[in-house]
Design an enzyme around this catalytic site. Structure first.
Site, short mmCIF file in Angstrom:
data_model
loop_
_atom_site.label_atom_id
_atom_site.label_comp_id
_atom_site.label_asym_id
_atom_site.label_seq_id
_atom_site.Cartn_x
_atom_site.Cartn_y
_atom_site.Cartn_z
N SER A 106 0.82 -1.21 0.00
CA SER A 106 0.00 0.00 0.00
C SER A 106 0.85 1.26 0.00
O SER A 106 1.92 1.32 0.61
CB SER A 106 -0.90 0.01 1.23
OG SER A 106 -1.55 1.26 1.40
N TYR A 129 -2.17 5.99 -4.87
CA TYR A 129 -3.26 6.94 -5.05
C TYR A 129 -2.68 8.16 -5.77
O TYR A 129 -1.48 8.42 -5.71
CB TYR A 129 -3.82 7.40 -3.70
CG TYR A 129 -4.60 6.35 -2.96
CD1 TYR A 129 -5.90 6.06 -3.31
CD2 TYR A 129 -4.02 5.67 -1.88
CE1 TYR A 129 -6.64 5.10 -2.62
CE2 TYR A 129 -4.74 4.70 -1.19
CZ TYR A 129 -6.05 4.42 -1.56
OH TYR A 129 -6.76 3.47 -0.89
N THR A 155 -5.31 2.75 -7.57
CA THR A 155 -6.66 2.57 -7.04
C THR A 155 -7.56 3.64 -7.65
O THR A 155 -7.29 4.84 -7.52
CB THR A 155 -6.65 2.66 -5.51
OG1 THR A 155 -5.94 1.53 -5.00
CG2 THR A 155 -8.07 2.63 -4.96
N LYS A 232 -7.01 -0.80 -10.08
CA LYS A 232 -7.71 -1.55 -9.03
C LYS A 232 -9.03 -0.86 -8.70
O LYS A 232 -9.05 0.33 -8.37
CB LYS A 232 -6.85 -1.63 -7.77
CG LYS A 232 -7.50 -2.39 -6.62
CD LYS A 232 -6.58 -2.44 -5.43
CE LYS A 232 -7.18 -3.24 -4.28
NZ LYS A 232 -8.35 -2.55 -3.70
N HIS A 256 -13.02 -2.71 -3.04
CA HIS A 256 -12.26 -2.16 -1.90
C HIS A 256 -12.64 -2.89 -0.60
O HIS A 256 -12.70 -2.28 0.47
CB HIS A 256 -12.53 -0.66 -1.77
CG HIS A 256 -11.33 0.14 -1.34
ND1 HIS A 256 -10.64 0.97 -2.19
CD2 HIS A 256 -10.70 0.25 -0.15
CE1 HIS A 256 -9.64 1.56 -1.55
NE2 HIS A 256 -9.65 1.13 -0.30
#
Length: 359
Positions: A106, A129, A155, A232, A256
């Site tokens: 992440s 992100y 994402t 994603k 998610h």
């Protein structure tokens, strides 16, 4: 007694974790309809096994974006593993590599992406992100390239953070000893600012994540990296076809973990539509609700190249550190191998939609 299935780790992890941290990992958005539905979707799919097949050996090895892996199960990107164990993502990635599995790290890892890479034995992708300050995203990508990450996972389902009511009720914020280690303090200070009746994660996301991200933004991402790009959060054939037409290398069918738009389809139900739409033009993975090796087999039969596992990995990490993570992945591997044998499909290339009866 040592856990005999992935689900056994859930209660063990809950005993060891602080209550608000547990709820942060476990919770979904709204009434958590999608959170529950992700799991229920697997229970609606049944197998059509073939018999009198030589299954003396079952081969689970495959490739993901050209990188060999030992099994079609990887670790989904999840923030703040240090809430579960002091070694955090370093322990998780090390355990995954030991069984030959992919780890998607992440952006909001609680260990620096370089430290995770240094300790990893297997392939790593970095989830990203797009920040309001594009230079923050670009710097992160440059670091991932230098550290040897093999792909970027953008994402795309989080222009705003879903309303995660457990976190609101708990006034969730990060404890002082857990940080988003990939960033300087000025960017992440809001994550530690506790306010009763508010989620610090939601406040931080509102201040930092770019809600204006569009398809046109992908050209900018392509311009700053040569790494393969995976999207994603794609849940429809329309978006999947558009991504494939733009040359996107991979998609992850994901809601998610039920933490964004409540009431959206379970990921498993959305998977066949996405697979049909891309028609082999890019690789398709999925996450959401995977708890058994039989779940993995169902997803593969419906067209996924691999699945990613989220919360169960954190259960293993909280309960038993890296050994727990390794055992969770080993349980899924062994269950998948047995399911393939009993289904009469000894290799991944023999798994297709004829294996399942789905409503």
């Amino acid at each position: 007694m040592r856990p005999v299935c992935v689900g056994d780790y859930e209660a063990l992890a809950r005993e060891k974790m602080e209550a608000s941290h547990w709820e942060y990992f476990q919770g979904g958005s709204g009434e958590e309809q999608t959170l529950r539905a992700n799991r229920a979707a697997f229970e609606r799919v049944f197998f059509r096994p073939r018999v009198l097949v030589d299954v003396a050996r079952c081969d689970m090895s495959t490739q993901l974006l050209g990188t060999p892996v030992s099994l079609p199960v990887g670790i989904a990107p999840m923030a703040y593993h240090c809430l579960a164990h002091p070694e955090g993502e370093v322990a998780t990635a090390r355990a995954a590599g030991a069984v030959g599995a992919l780890t998607v790290v992440s952006t909001f890892s609680s260990r620096k992406l370089e430290d995770v890479a240094q300790g990893a034995q297997g392939p790593l992708w970095l989830q990203v992100y797009c920040f309001r300050r594009r230079e923050v995203t670009e710097a992160l990508i440059r670091r991932a390239e230098a550290a040897g990450y093999k792909a970027l996972v953008l994402t795309v389902d989080t222009p705003r953070l879903g309303r995660r009511e457990r976190d609101v009720r708990n006034g969730f914020s990060l404890p002082a000893h857990v940080r988003a280690e990939n960033f300087g303090e000025e960017l992440v200070a809001a994550l530690h600012a506790r306010q009763p009746g508010a989620s610090a994660v939601a406040t931080h996301a509102r201040e930092t994540i770019d809600p204006s991200l569009t398809w046109e933004s992908l050209a900018w991402l392509r311009s700053i990296t040569r790494l393969p790009l995976v999207l994603k959060g794609v849940m429809t054939g329309e978006d999947a076809a558009r991504a494939a037409s733009l040359g996107i290398e991979g998609l992850i069918v994901s809601n998610h973990g039920g933490r964004q738009l409540d009431g959206v389809l379970p990921a498993l139900d959305a998977l066949p539509e996405v697979v049909r739409a891309v028609a082999g033009r890019c690789e398709v993975l999925m996450d959401g609700g995977v708890r058994r090796g039989t779940d993995v087999l169902k997803a593969l039969a419906l067209g996924a190249r691999a699945v990613l596992v989220g919360r169960p990995v954190l259960w293993g990490l909280a309960a038993a550190g890296p050994e727990g993570v390794g055992h969770v992945l080993s349980l899924l591997r062994d269950e998948l191998e047995l399911a393939m044998a009993l289904a009469g499909r000894p290799s991944l290339d023999q798994i297709d939609s004829s294996l399942v009866h789905a409503p």
